[in-house]
Design a protein around this motif. Structure first.
Motif, mmCIF file in Angstrom:
data_model
loop_
_atom_site.group_PDB
_atom_site.id
_atom_site.type_symbol
_atom_site.label_atom_id
_atom_site.label_comp_id
_atom_site.label_asym_id
_atom_site.label_seq_id
_atom_site.Cartn_x
_atom_site.Cartn_y
_atom_site.Cartn_z
ATOM 1 N N GLY A 142 -68.724 -15.523 -45.612
ATOM 2 C CA GLY A 142 -68.470 -16.711 -44.818
ATOM 3 C C GLY A 142 -67.081 -16.655 -44.204
ATOM 4 N N ILE A 143 -66.909 -17.306 -43.058
ATOM 5 C CA ILE A 143 -65.597 -17.329 -42.409
ATOM 6 C C ILE A 143 -65.228 -18.760 -42.048
ATOM 7 C CG2 ILE A 143 -65.500 -14.973 -41.509
ATOM 8 C CD1 ILE A 143 -66.727 -15.959 -38.923
ATOM 9 N N LYS A 144 -63.906 -19.027 -42.050
ATOM 10 C CA LYS A 144 -63.392 -20.356 -41.756
ATOM 11 C C LYS A 144 -62.246 -20.259 -40.769
ATOM 12 C CE LYS A 144 -64.682 -22.216 -46.285
ATOM 13 N NZ LYS A 144 -64.197 -22.877 -47.528
ATOM 14 N N THR A 145 -61.845 -21.413 -40.249
ATOM 15 C CA THR A 145 -60.738 -21.475 -39.282
ATOM 16 C C THR A 145 -59.506 -20.760 -39.831
ATOM 17 O OG1 THR A 145 -61.530 -23.595 -38.461
ATOM 18 C CG2 THR A 145 -59.263 -23.024 -37.953
ATOM 19 N N GLY A 146 -58.913 -19.897 -39.012
ATOM 20 C CA GLY A 146 -57.714 -19.161 -39.401
ATOM 21 C C GLY A 146 -57.970 -17.787 -39.980
ATOM 22 N N ASN A 147 -59.223 -17.456 -40.298
ATOM 23 C CA ASN A 147 -59.551 -16.124 -40.814
ATOM 24 C C ASN A 147 -59.339 -15.076 -39.725
ATOM 25 O OD1 ASN A 147 -62.365 -16.952 -43.024
ATOM 26 N ND2 ASN A 147 -60.178 -17.256 -43.260
ATOM 27 N N THR A 148 -58.793 -13.914 -40.132
ATOM 28 C CA THR A 148 -58.632 -12.797 -39.197
ATOM 29 C C THR A 148 -59.719 -11.762 -39.453
ATOM 30 O OG1 THR A 148 -57.077 -11.696 -40.692
ATOM 31 C CG2 THR A 148 -56.150 -13.110 -38.976
ATOM 32 N N ILE A 149 -60.282 -11.240 -38.380
ATOM 33 C CA ILE A 149 -61.351 -10.251 -38.448
ATOM 34 C C ILE A 149 -60.870 -8.998 -37.739
ATOM 35 C CG2 ILE A 149 -63.747 -9.742 -37.809
ATOM 36 C CD1 ILE A 149 -64.094 -12.867 -37.582
ATOM 37 N N ILE A 150 -60.933 -7.854 -38.411
ATOM 38 C CA ILE A 150 -60.514 -6.583 -37.809
ATOM 39 C C ILE A 150 -61.749 -5.752 -37.532
ATOM 40 C CG2 ILE A 150 -59.235 -4.438 -38.145
ATOM 41 C CD1 ILE A 150 -57.247 -5.995 -39.828
ATOM 42 N N VAL A 151 -61.915 -5.359 -36.270
ATOM 43 C CA VAL A 151 -63.016 -4.509 -35.819
ATOM 44 C C VAL A 151 -62.394 -3.341 -35.079
ATOM 45 C CG1 VAL A 151 -65.074 -4.369 -34.388
ATOM 46 C CG2 VAL A 151 -64.580 -6.474 -35.634
ATOM 47 N N GLY A 152 -62.414 -2.156 -35.678
ATOM 48 C CA GLY A 152 -61.724 -1.016 -35.091
ATOM 49 C C GLY A 152 -60.242 -1.289 -35.024
ATOM 50 N N GLY A 153 -59.656 -1.178 -33.823
ATOM 51 C CA GLY A 153 -58.232 -1.463 -33.641
ATOM 52 C C GLY A 153 -57.977 -2.842 -33.088
ATOM 53 N N ASN A 154 -58.934 -3.746 -33.233
ATOM 54 C CA ASN A 154 -58.835 -5.079 -32.655
ATOM 55 C C ASN A 154 -58.782 -6.141 -33.753
ATOM 56 O OD1 ASN A 154 -59.678 -4.320 -29.661
ATOM 57 N ND2 ASN A 154 -61.099 -3.287 -31.049
ATOM 58 N N THR A 155 -57.869 -7.086 -33.592
ATOM 59 C CA THR A 155 -57.775 -8.208 -34.520
ATOM 60 C C THR A 155 -58.262 -9.474 -33.816
ATOM 61 O OG1 THR A 155 -55.874 -7.221 -35.630
ATOM 62 C CG2 THR A 155 -56.257 -9.564 -36.005
ATOM 63 N N LEU A 156 -59.208 -10.162 -34.441
ATOM 64 C CA LEU A 156 -59.795 -11.367 -33.878
ATOM 65 C C LEU A 156 -59.473 -12.544 -34.780
ATOM 66 C CD1 LEU A 156 -63.376 -9.849 -33.325
ATOM 67 C CD2 LEU A 156 -61.389 -9.642 -31.824
ATOM 68 N N LEU A 157 -59.005 -13.635 -34.208
ATOM 69 C CA LEU A 157 -58.715 -14.840 -34.969
ATOM 70 C C LEU A 157 -59.863 -15.824 -34.787
ATOM 71 C CD1 LEU A 157 -56.757 -16.639 -36.621
ATOM 72 C CD2 LEU A 157 -55.832 -17.451 -34.434
ATOM 73 N N PHE A 158 -60.473 -16.214 -35.899
ATOM 74 C CA PHE A 158 -61.560 -17.192 -35.863
ATOM 75 C C PHE A 158 -60.922 -18.579 -35.850
ATOM 76 C CE2 PHE A 158 -64.823 -19.813 -38.071
ATOM 77 C CZ PHE A 158 -65.876 -19.621 -37.179
ATOM 78 N N ASP A 159 -61.106 -19.315 -34.737
ATOM 79 C CA ASP A 159 -60.358 -20.553 -34.551
ATOM 80 C C ASP A 159 -61.284 -21.657 -34.056
ATOM 81 O OD1 ASP A 159 -58.238 -22.252 -34.511
ATOM 82 O OD2 ASP A 159 -57.259 -21.383 -32.757
ATOM 83 N N SER A 160 -60.913 -22.910 -34.320
ATOM 84 C CA SER A 160 -61.714 -24.056 -33.864
ATOM 85 C C SER A 160 -61.369 -24.385 -32.426
ATOM 86 C CB SER A 160 -61.469 -25.265 -34.759
ATOM 87 O OG SER A 160 -60.116 -25.660 -34.660
#
Length: 514
Positions: free
Chosen positions: A79-97
């Motif tokens: 599960g993911i929530k607001t503020g979690n960071t997701i790394i896919v390859g060399g990319n960082t994604l911020l899960f945000d509301s």
């Protein structure tokens, strides 16, 4: 207002971009048909996906080579929530509301944003008079009515959704100077919104051209049946912090519902990027009306498709089932899906058919069989049964499926008695009948190229054996059938008998009829 979410790319090849989560599952990967395309070679073709279940967001790795990481931990699914960071390859994604609400009450003196009920706009378009208009206004109104007449006439000729969508986009681009057009349709089964058509300056956009409008905006436009005009996003304070507008340079935008006669089927979104031009109030009226015409066309096409499929389904079902049962299936009260259930099975065949066919010859034999099968079909359908199959001079019928009457076994016995009486009236041959009740696997069974509605299992085999044991003109039933109909019909016990394929003897009864 329900909270919605987005992915902010904070590092990597597409740093600074924001991607609202519009569709689920929201897929991330290197292939062009992902929702978020990352061309980084460390990213797999289909790397991971975000999905929404019962209001909770989760991310799942799709077997990627380098894995998916959430808050520094490699995951399979979590599960993911607001503020979690997701790394896919060399990319960082911020899960945000994405909580920004642009649907606050609009000051009538504010000309930058217009929010108006779509039905009010449509009613105004119908009732507006030409009295007192200037020549310029009359010219614009004439052009608008001409465009609406043209699309109405053309849509009536179409029977494909894609053609209606293309006509809609052509009308918009020909009369509204939009740079991009998106048409979104609801997927009622999945409960999501899909981009059905994307056009950019008259050409079909590529897969990488994503719609960067808040899912909140689209949902509110559809749910509340309102038309939205953002004349100048850069001068409207409500968009001062909206990445989905500013990050992609959107200057002016409109979003209207596809409002049909019955319901909202989707939305149309158009925008202007870095041009100084702004959409006008008249263009919002035109877009709303075009959306209404397109939605009605989509509804009519869907209705035609539904009626065609229903007619084809009826024709197919009528081969097996009585009209009453077909109606129940069409209404959704019965099912042809493979399932296990209690049924009663009836087998019947002509006694001494081989000798009879030799005496009559091929042509007369065929006529006799047709008469026999007509009697079987009429009687079985009369008692809400289904014809499973005809096999040579034999027939198999099922009662209790797909529509499950409580008295289906009683109906089977009544059908058997009527068959015997009808055959005796014909006075050309005699038939024997075997009936058994029990559990069976029943439904549309077969290969990918051919299926038929049938039942399989020991219950069917016993019914077939009972039919072969019965004397001409008689009706034999198994013990389970007897238990359900005793006291309703006259019977006599044949006793415990050995049946081929069974290790134990079974109780057999004969139905006595006059």
């Amino acid at each position: 207002m329900p909270e919605t979410f987005k992915l902010n790319i904070t590092s990597g090849e597409r740093k600074g971009e924001t991607h609202p989560l519009l569709n689920f599952p929201f897929r991330i990967g290197r292939a062009a048909d992902n929702d978020l395309v990352l061309e980084d070679k460390r990213v797999s073709r289909y790397h991971s996906e975000i999905y929404l279940i019962n209001g909770e967001y989760s991310i799942k790795d799709l077997g990627s080579q380098n894995g998916t990481w959430v808050n520094g931990v490699k995951i399979t699914s979590t599960g993911i929530k607001t503020g979690n960071t997701i790394i896919v390859g060399g990319n960082t994604l911020l899960f945000d509301s994405e909580e920004k609400n642009i649907f606050v009450e609009v000051d009538t003196s504010d000309l930058h944003t217009i929010i108006k009920p779509a039905k009010d706009i449509l009613m105004g378009t119908i009732e507006e008079k030409d009295d007192g208009f200037s020549p310029d206004i009359l010219r614009k109104r004439t052009a608008m009515l001409s465009a609406l007449y043209q699309i109405s006439r053309d849509i009536l000729k179409e029977s494909e959704i894609d053609s209606i969508l293309n006509l809609t986009a052509n009308t918009i681009l020909g009369n509204i100077k939009a740079e991009r057009v998106y048409i979104l349709l609801k997927d009622e089964e999945l409960g999501s919104i899909k981009i059905a058509l994307a056009r950019d300056a008259g050409k079909i956009s590529g897969k990488e051209d994503k719609l960067m409008l808040s899912r909140t905006v689209i949902n509110r436009v559809m749910d509340e049946e309102i038309s939205l005009l953002v004349a100048d996003a850069k001068r409207d304070s409500r968009f001062s912090e909206s990445e989905s507008i500013f990050m992609y340079g959107i200057r002016s935008a409109m979003c209207v519902p596809l409002l049909g006669a019955e319901r909202v089927t989707g939305a149309i979104y158009v925008d202007i990027l870095n041009s100084d031009r702004q959409f006008t109030h008249d263009e919002l009226h035109l877009l709303t009306t075009v959306g209404n015409i397109s939605a009605i066309g989509i509804e009519q096409t869907n209705l035609r498709d539904k009626m065609l499929k229903e007619r084809e389904a009826r024709q197919s079902l009528m081969r097996y089932h009585s009209p009453q049962v077909v109606e129940e299936i069409i209404k959704g009260k019965g099912t042809c899906e493979v399932t296990e259930r209690m049924i009663t099975v009836l087998f019947t065949d002509i006694k001494g058919f081989t000798r009879l066919s030799e005496e009559l010859g091929p042509l007369e034999t065929a006529r006799l069989l047709n008469k026999f099968f007509d009697i079987i079909t009429d009687v079985v359908f009369r008692y809400k049964g289904s014809i499973d199959k005809f096999i040579g001079d034999a027939a198999m019928a099922i009662f209790g499926a797909p529509f499950h009457d409580t008295d289906y076994t009683e109906m089977t016995i009544k059908a058997a008695i009527d068959i015997q009486k009808e055959i005796k009236k014909l006075n050309k041959f005699e038939v024997r009948i075997g009936i058994n009740t029990g559990s069976a696997v029943i439904g549309n069974i077969g290969s990918s190229k051919r299926v038929e509605y049938t039942a399989i299992g020991d219950t069917i085999n016993i019914a077939s054996r009972l039919e072969k044991m019965a004397a001409e003109g008689s009706i034999y039933i198994g013990e389970a059938t007897y238990e359900q109909i005793k006291g309703i019909f006259k019977t006599r016990s044949i006793g415990m008998q050995k049946i081929k394929g069974k290790t134990m003897e079974v109780g057999i009864y004969e139905v006595i009829y006059e």
